[in-house]
Design an enzyme around this catalytic site. Structure first.
Site, mmCIF file in Angstrom:
data_model
loop_
_atom_site.group_PDB
_atom_site.id
_atom_site.type_symbol
_atom_site.label_atom_id
_atom_site.label_comp_id
_atom_site.label_asym_id
_atom_site.label_seq_id
_atom_site.Cartn_x
_atom_site.Cartn_y
_atom_site.Cartn_z
ATOM 1 N N GLY A 22 0.809 -1.213 0.000
ATOM 2 C CA GLY A 22 0.000 0.000 0.000
ATOM 3 C C GLY A 22 0.839 1.259 0.000
ATOM 4 N N ALA A 23 1.933 1.259 -0.781
ATOM 5 C CA ALA A 23 2.901 2.350 -0.716
ATOM 6 C C ALA A 23 2.615 3.480 -1.694
ATOM 7 C CB ALA A 23 4.307 1.811 -0.981
ATOM 8 N N ASN A 24 1.490 3.435 -2.379
ATOM 9 C CA ASN A 24 1.219 4.478 -3.371
ATOM 10 C C ASN A 24 0.595 5.739 -2.769
ATOM 11 O OD1 ASN A 24 -1.130 2.299 -3.593
ATOM 12 N ND2 ASN A 24 -2.038 4.304 -3.912
ATOM 13 N N GLY A 26 -0.711 7.883 1.243
ATOM 14 C CA GLY A 26 -0.827 7.917 2.688
ATOM 15 C C GLY A 26 0.433 7.524 3.415
ATOM 16 N N GLY A 28 1.954 4.636 3.717
ATOM 17 C CA GLY A 28 2.869 3.797 2.958
ATOM 18 C C GLY A 28 3.751 4.600 2.030
ATOM 19 N N SER A 146 -3.946 -0.243 15.039
ATOM 20 C CA SER A 146 -4.698 0.997 15.201
ATOM 21 C C SER A 146 -5.159 1.096 16.648
ATOM 22 C CB SER A 146 -5.921 1.005 14.276
ATOM 23 O OG SER A 146 -6.819 2.044 14.615
ATOM 24 N N TYR A 171 -14.097 -2.713 11.272
ATOM 25 C CA TYR A 171 -12.747 -2.154 11.254
ATOM 26 C C TYR A 171 -12.030 -2.465 12.564
ATOM 27 C CZ TYR A 171 -8.909 1.199 10.939
ATOM 28 O OH TYR A 171 -7.659 1.786 10.921
#
Length: 298
Positions: A22-24, A26, A28, A146, A171
């Site tokens: 998920g590095a694209n 936020g 990440g 979280s 969540y």
């Protein structure tokens, strides 16, 4: 003297290889950018090739010498998770795996295998990918939790959300599962005599694109709350500390040091007794193998 870890404390990472899911965008993206700026090779493992390419270009624009590569990874499809893991295993060894990708309070959605999206992506996809590649990771495996885990309970009776769907409760459950998995993974790595360690982290309340599913009244108040929350760059500090910080041990859990662990520099965070419960960790491990078909062999 200031206390707590920030991006300024990340030392050179030249010659080291990091895989960040998920590095694209936020957190990440911020993690990938800092690591690349310190000389690491960073693999951006993302679902969307175009968005990953755009993120890589943004990093290169700021740090022209950045050493980056892309790995397709869709945690919502366990078949694709296996394909991604095969590709990783066929490549160079990884020093640190950063499990960052996740979703937060979306409308009811199912994964390709029919599980509720948040549990399916945040936990099952992460469990399966880690379970398939952990022997290829030499140093640390980071799992993102979280503060929401504190209200979570594990309920395996309706993983497809057929009877009911409350996005926040789902969540919370997925984030509790992340920490149960992290602690159990570290216990098993240690018992197996592995040098690789599992470390947990959480960003506090960070203003990232994950907030896009918040109800409009809350989203409209975001500019007023900004001074009290972490930016995406600040929210990445605990992840960076978990990945490269000195004096970090397996089973550590890191987060912001401000009031309520909402914002601030990174340091030790508080996980609930439920999250640390070995019996619950073993149960989740067993069920995760059944649900994903992936046995990490630990």
């Amino acid at each position: 003297m200031r206390s707590g870890f920030t991006a300024d404390d990340v030392e050179t990472q030249a010659g080291r290889r990091f895989l960040v899911t998920g590095a694209n965008a936020g957190l990440g993206f911020e993690v990938a950018k800092v690591l690349a700026a310190r000389g690491a090779h960073v693999v951006l493992a993302c679902r969307d090739a175009d968005r990953a390419g755009a993120a890589m270009q943004r990093i290169v624009d700021e740090f022209p010498a950045a050493d980056l590569s892309f790995q397709p990874l869709d945690l919502a499809d366990l078949d694709q998770v296996r394909d991604a893991a095969d590709a990783v295993l066929a490549g160079p060894r990884v020093d640190v795996l950063v499990n960052n990708a996740g979703v937060m309070i979306p409308p009811k959605t199912l994964t390709e295998q029919g599980y509720e999206l948040q549990f399916g992506v945040n936990h099952l996809g992460t469990f399966a990918f880690t379970g398939l590649v952990h022997r290829h990771v030499d140093d640390r495996i980071v799992v993102t939790g979280s503060i929401a885990h504190k209200g979570g309970t594990m309920d395996y009776s309706d993983l497809g959300a057929n009877r009911s769907y409350h996005n926040w409760q789902r969540y919370q459950m997925s984030k509790l599962a992340n920490l149960l998995f992290m602690f159990e993974l570290d216990r098993r790595l240690s018992a197996a005599g592995r040098a690789t360690q599992a470390i947990g982290c959480h960003p506090g309340v960070a203003l990232t694109e994950l907030t896009r599913h918040l109800p409009f009244p809350l989203r409209s108040m975001t500019p007023l709350a900004t001074p009290f929350f972490n930016s995406a760059a600040q929210g990445a500090w605990p992840t960076l500390q978990a990945a490269v910080g000195a004096n970090v041990q397996g089973g550590d859990y890191l987060g912001p040091q401000g009031l309520g662990e909402i914002s601030g520099r990174s340091g030790p965070a508080r996980a609930t007794g439920t999250a640390r419960d070995p019996q619950l960790g073993r149960e989740l491990w067993r069920r995760s193998i059944e649900l994903t078909g992936v046995d990490p062999g630990l």
